[in-house]
Motif scaffolding. Structure first.
Motif, mmCIF file in Angstrom:
data_model
loop_
_atom_site.group_PDB
_atom_site.id
_atom_site.type_symbol
_atom_site.label_atom_id
_atom_site.label_comp_id
_atom_site.label_asym_id
_atom_site.label_seq_id
_atom_site.Cartn_x
_atom_site.Cartn_y
_atom_site.Cartn_z
ATOM 1 N N ALA A 76 80.180 7.861 17.412
ATOM 2 C CA ALA A 76 79.607 6.555 17.041
ATOM 3 C C ALA A 76 81.124 7.037 15.883
ATOM 4 O O ALA A 76 80.989 6.119 15.029
ATOM 5 N N GLU A 79 83.467 4.320 16.752
ATOM 6 C CA GLU A 79 83.622 3.582 17.446
ATOM 7 C C GLU A 79 84.196 2.482 16.827
ATOM 8 O O GLU A 79 84.709 2.613 15.478
ATOM 9 N N ALA A 81 83.840 -1.348 16.156
ATOM 10 C CA ALA A 81 82.475 -1.704 15.839
ATOM 11 C C ALA A 81 84.191 -3.696 16.090
ATOM 12 O O ALA A 81 84.747 -4.067 15.682
ATOM 13 N N PRO A 82 82.800 -4.751 15.799
ATOM 14 C CA PRO A 82 83.074 -5.906 16.658
ATOM 15 C C PRO A 82 84.093 -5.750 15.306
ATOM 16 O O PRO A 82 83.309 -6.080 14.055
ATOM 17 N N GLY A 83 84.799 -6.751 15.445
ATOM 18 C CA GLY A 83 86.217 -7.138 14.362
ATOM 19 C C GLY A 83 87.460 -6.183 14.611
ATOM 20 O O GLY A 83 87.806 -7.008 13.452
ATOM 21 N N TYR A 85 90.052 -2.836 14.547
ATOM 22 C CA TYR A 85 91.313 -2.900 15.964
ATOM 23 C C TYR A 85 91.202 -1.653 16.568
ATOM 24 O O TYR A 85 90.525 -0.544 15.647
ATOM 25 N N ASP A 86 91.853 -1.089 17.254
ATOM 26 C CA ASP A 86 92.273 0.061 17.648
ATOM 27 C C ASP A 86 93.652 0.813 17.309
ATOM 28 O O ASP A 86 94.044 0.389 16.526
ATOM 29 N N ARG A 109 89.029 0.611 25.242
ATOM 30 C CA ARG A 109 89.091 -0.804 26.311
ATOM 31 C C ARG A 109 90.184 -1.423 26.283
ATOM 32 O O ARG A 109 90.866 -0.719 26.695
ATOM 33 N N LEU A 111 92.652 -3.842 27.775
ATOM 34 C CA LEU A 111 92.604 -5.400 26.680
ATOM 35 C C LEU A 111 93.362 -6.388 27.310
ATOM 36 O O LEU A 111 93.803 -7.590 27.073
ATOM 37 N N ARG A 511 99.435 1.739 16.551
ATOM 38 C CA ARG A 511 99.126 0.293 16.463
ATOM 39 C C ARG A 511 100.975 -0.026 16.149
ATOM 40 O O ARG A 511 101.738 -1.500 16.200
#
Ligand SMILES: [Cu+2]
Ligand SMILES: [Cu+2]
Lengths: 638, 638
Positions: A76, A79, A81-83, A85-86, A109, A111, A511
């Motif tokens: 958790a 995580e 979350a929606p919106g 970025y990794d 995910r 991608l 990133r």
């Protein structure tokens, strides 16, 4: 902290792990089905593994039950979350799927799939003229390793390189658009497995190894069954030109690959120093090699024309005593070789020896100068567990080795191992922590671990057998990629992620290194045939249709040709809006491709079926996407 | 609860949503690039959308900023932690990737790719003789809908059916092994889009629609440009035999499909009642149709030989007045048709009308009897938002419709809509809740919603444009499948999941329905050529190699053939251990396949390259997996 399960075989579904000797014995049992002479040669191996298991088991205090039923997941806190970025781009080799995958870390995910050695109807890879040229008529492959291009020991965000073990090729992927932009066939080799780019000062060379020994000139001449005439090659490819520079020939096979951090050495493990052609022959010897290639001496040999040329490729003699190579003996059938982020150590694991061998790279000059014996460069060889394969690093002096028989990740301290080698102390070990994984781990990789910026945040365990970890999806089940938090003293399992057949290796790149290079569209003029005005032209029975695609219409409403015409469609997506791609499919004509913003793709085929065929956009682009179609009218020959 | 963002176009990366008129205007702007006569016909549409947007915007209190930066995700409570299992199998159509995906719900993990209309080097699909026979020489496809086989209105766990819109085929997947076991080409049709199995009493028929109107006999005869001669067909396939039973011919096009819950009716939306061939022609009319097919009357016509036969297929006349069909007028360019779990209503959405049309299925007998007008069966037509496409259900009387221009899921109550239609009340609406999604939603599906066991737990929103939701991976970005909790009054977004190009539809099936049917291995004897004893046989220049694969050895160590021989390898994985698959690749011979436990696969090719070629296992199977290889010796012709 201590070990939970020491050994596990590939068990029946739901039976969980089995401890200690039991699993080692399954290897014997399985082999015995094929019976006969194989058995006798493999028995010593089995027994030695079993013995090692017992001793390790005792040393570690014995096995405990499988920890499969965690009460609560610590994921958790990680995580995405929606919106959100990794933090990392993971670049994963898709194995025999032939593709490369971009995996977001820590979300896990997928991608993107980047088709490389596979036909991909979704993108049109292997269908368009442009991609067919890249594939050279071979549309299966076996991608084992994806590596990034480097500058000064860390990634520069320019290219990815990926091998093909099946059809023996190297592909380069442009990071800005994440598509293959060049490929090269590697001659004189089979089982093109290990691949690694030069790490410093920049990636000028990429090296590849042949895992399978073959005749160098493999044209059917000579006694093909005489394996003593076979050998391996260490291939040097120019990264910019994507051409083979030279090949260093060896008598032994060459498996996994690495380069050092100074641009002076490359490495290859050799598990078949015996030169065997059958499994029992390959297991005969107790010591195999880490082969070290001296780039100084290779460059000197090339400059001095000290090579022969075969099929246009300079072939250098890399056998023992030539000065180009050093053969460092390491225990039995080594697999992985990985270099520590400080550049000081190469760690090799002998997959049928419970040890890791630590080679001091700073001593290699003395090895090549003949001042010390090759084996003297092995400064530590700690017992770490059964089936050690690959090692990765946290940048804090710790190594993490995948143990595929133990089904564990083991964390151990490199300096501690060196110190204990110099001054053995009863009952002391370099091992810091163990974590059960589920189930058979192959490659493992920590964040930025193949650079001098290793940051010790995440570890990925690429497990080959997921067995009972997910809903049953039939005989062919997914693999299980596990995400592990290594920021603390103990490793913490965060997440299981199912993976399609069959990820081999992964690199985790920050990133901020990648993202600035990635674009939403190519430059329109990158493709010499980019279409800005739709048209139909004919030259004899060759018809060229130039077609714009702007949501929600193609630039033409009808295209008429004659049965038997050779038709080329050149399609440019003239929308520059990010993520607005158009598809192009011709009904019943087995043609499909997707064209991204400002991209141009072309396809050539024979109009061999008369009638009306709808060409339609297959990729959602607009409210009126379904209406984005045109008629392809093929007039009958008669 | 209320709307957050009402309208959004496909904006530039990072620019977020734009509200109200702005987005509607982007449609005009985009179309105007192609200029000319198209514009004049499309302008009324654009204006009507804009007008609807304004009224809806006012009714709902105007637009508010994008809620993209959620403080915390509620997904944690739904996390499928390591070692835990998902509650649902999601079966997702992979669009132009040609594959079907098994997605675990709620984890959203892709548990498997099932190759259908695509070559898959990972599994050998499209490479093995067995799979080539299924594909019939066409290896691209466009899978839009995966549906399960039914018994008494719910899934029976036996088969999945999947269309091919590009090459016009239907495939059947065996759920026990999750592999395609039969395909059938659908004649006389293009744009084979909607597919739906009979829901009761069992799936004897599967019906398919042609989205594109074509000449029925499409051989180049007649005036191919005269679209007034074109039509559509509603194809009936026998589910067991996988053969075309009959085709019902219509003048209009037939898009999405559904069946009722009694086995008496099937449905097709028709967005091109105009019979147009260009985009402007297709948008001319304000009303299109839901076409209803009466199975009672179709069966009677078949029994009475009331059809003509074309290419061996009975063609029934389904034009207006023939009694086989009812044409129910519904607003402009309808897309989805979905039947409520109680079997009472078919819900149709006109994608360029802001409404959903509710058709009372219990009134269809009166329609076919001529007692009422077709339009009388439309018992509600609530305004729900812009770009409504597909509707799904929670089993508690609520419908959830995807709004692809609004980029929303809208929840509305069916009975409330019917009541308000009967007794309109100022300011009252059937709409219960709205949720922004990211970004352009196509299909949407709730758990078990296409059965009479709809359970209202999860909703999936299959969004086509992910734009800025994930790390940038270049011009071709993933789609964004969103998981939504619908167990409460308000919808709650739980998770974004990146998806490879380009999922169209999904069904969510309870684990307990599927899992008992899934096996870990086939029966060895299922393949007539299963190998238990390795051998090499020759018949002229045809060589058949029968090969066992038992970890870690193949049954032969060498295979010798002559250059030019036609070689067939038949490989049986004689390991019965679950999840122990072997790969089979021939170096440089472009051959690769994976063979699961007790499976047999074969491949035939010409040995056209002399030399020594290593055959190796490409799928991790054992500690000595790397050593699992044999030599393929091709003796030169001379
Ligand atoms: Cu389009
Ligand atoms: Cu194998």
């Amino acid at each position: 902290m201590g070990p939970r399960v020491l050994l596990s075989g590939i068990d029946a579904r739901g039976s969980g792990h089995s401890a200690g000797l039991a699993a080692a014995c399954t290897i014997t049992a399985r082999l015995s089905r094929e019976g006969g002479d194989l058995m006798s040669s493999l028995r010593p191996l089995t027994i030695s593994i079993a013995a090692a298991a017992m001793s390790l088991s005792l040393a570690c205090g014995g096995a405990t039950p499988d920890g499969g039923q965690e009460a609560e997941s610590p994921y958790a806190a990680h995580e995405v979350a929606p919106g959100e970025y990794d933090d990392y781009y993971g670049f994963s080799s898709g194995g025999h799927s032939g593709e490369v995958r971009i995996v977001g870390i820590p979300s896990m995910r997928v991608l993107k799939r980047i088709p490389v050695w596979n036909i991909d109807p979704g993108s049109g890879w292997g269908i368009t003229n442009e991609s067919k040229a890249m594939m050279g008529g071979k549309w299966v492959g076996d991608t084992h390793h994806v590596q990034g291009s480097y500058v000064d020991g860390t990634y520069d965000g320019k290219w990815l390189f990926v091998n093909d073990k099946a059809n023996n090729r190297l592909a380069r992927i442009r990071i800005d658009i994440f598509e293959v932009d060049a490929t090269v066939e590697i001659p004189h080799t089979q089982g093109t497995h290990g691949v690694f780019p030069q790490r410093a000062p920049t990636t000028e060379w990429v090296i590849l190894n042949s895992e399978f020994r073959t005749p160098l000139v493999n044209d059917g001449s000579g006694d093909m069954l005489d394996a003593s005439t076979y050998g391996g090659v260490h291939t040097i490819v120019d990264a910019e030109r994507m051409e083979v520079v030279a090949q260093v020939q060896t008598e032994v096979n060459l498996d996994l690959a690495a380069t050092d951090y100074s641009g002076r050495y490359s490495f290859a493990t050799s598990y078949n120093s015996e030169g065997g052609a059958t499994i029992s022959e390959m297991l005969a010897s107790d010591l195999d090699y880490l082969v070290v290639f001296s780039w100084d001496n290779i460059k000197a040999a090339l400059a001095n024309n000290d090579y022969r040329t075969v099929d246009g490729v300079p072939i250098l003699d890399g056998t023992e005593g030539t000065g180009l190579t050093a053969y460092i003996p390491v225990p039995k059938n080594p697999h992985g070789v990985n270099v520590s982020p400080d550049g000081n150590y190469a760690v090799v694991s002998g997959k049928v020896s419970p040890t890791a061998s630590v080679i001091d790279i700073t001593m290699l000059d003395d090895v090549f100068a003949g001042n010390i014996e090759p084996r003297d460069a092995v400064v530590a060889e700690p017992e770490i567990g059964l089936g050690p394969l690959h090692t990765t690093f946290d940048g804090r002096g710790n190594a993490y080795t995948s143990l595929f028989i133990d089904s564990q990740e083991v964390k151990w301290n490199i300096q501690r191992a060196i110190d204990l080698q110099a001054n053995p102390q009863e009952g002391e070990t370099a091992v810091v922590d163990r974590l059960d994984i589920h189930y058979q781990v192959g490659h493992t990789m920590a964040s930025m671990a193949e650079t001098n910026e290793a940051d010790g945040r995440y570890l990925i365990s690429l497990n080959k057998i997921s067995k009972d970890r997910f809903l049953n999806v039939g005989p062919l089940k997914p693999e299980n990629d596990q995400l592990i938090d290594i920021s603390g003293e103990s490793m913490v399992l965060l997440k299981d992620e199912s993976a399609y057949i069959e990820p081999h290796d992964i690199i985790l790149v920050r990133r901020d290194i990648i993202e600035p290079h990635v674009v939403d569209r190519v430059r329109l003029e990158e493709h010499p045939e980019a279409v800005t005005q739709s048209s139909i032209t004919r030259d004899g029975n060759r018809v060229t249709v130039r077609l714009t695609a702007t949501a929600p219409v193609f630039g033409l409403q009808e295209v008429e040709v004659n049965e038997g015409d050779e038709v080329t469609f050149i399609v440019t997506n003239t929308d520059e809006i990010p993520d607005l791609a158009h598809g192009f499919a011709i009904s019943n004509y087995n043609i499909q491709m997707v064209v991204g913003p400002f991209q141009t793709k072309s396809v050539t085929f024979t109009a061999d079926k008369p009638g009306v065929y709808w060409i339609y956009c297959t990729n959602f682009c607009h409210a009126l996407h379904l209406e984005m179609r045109l008629r392809f009218i093929v007039r009958p020959r008669s």
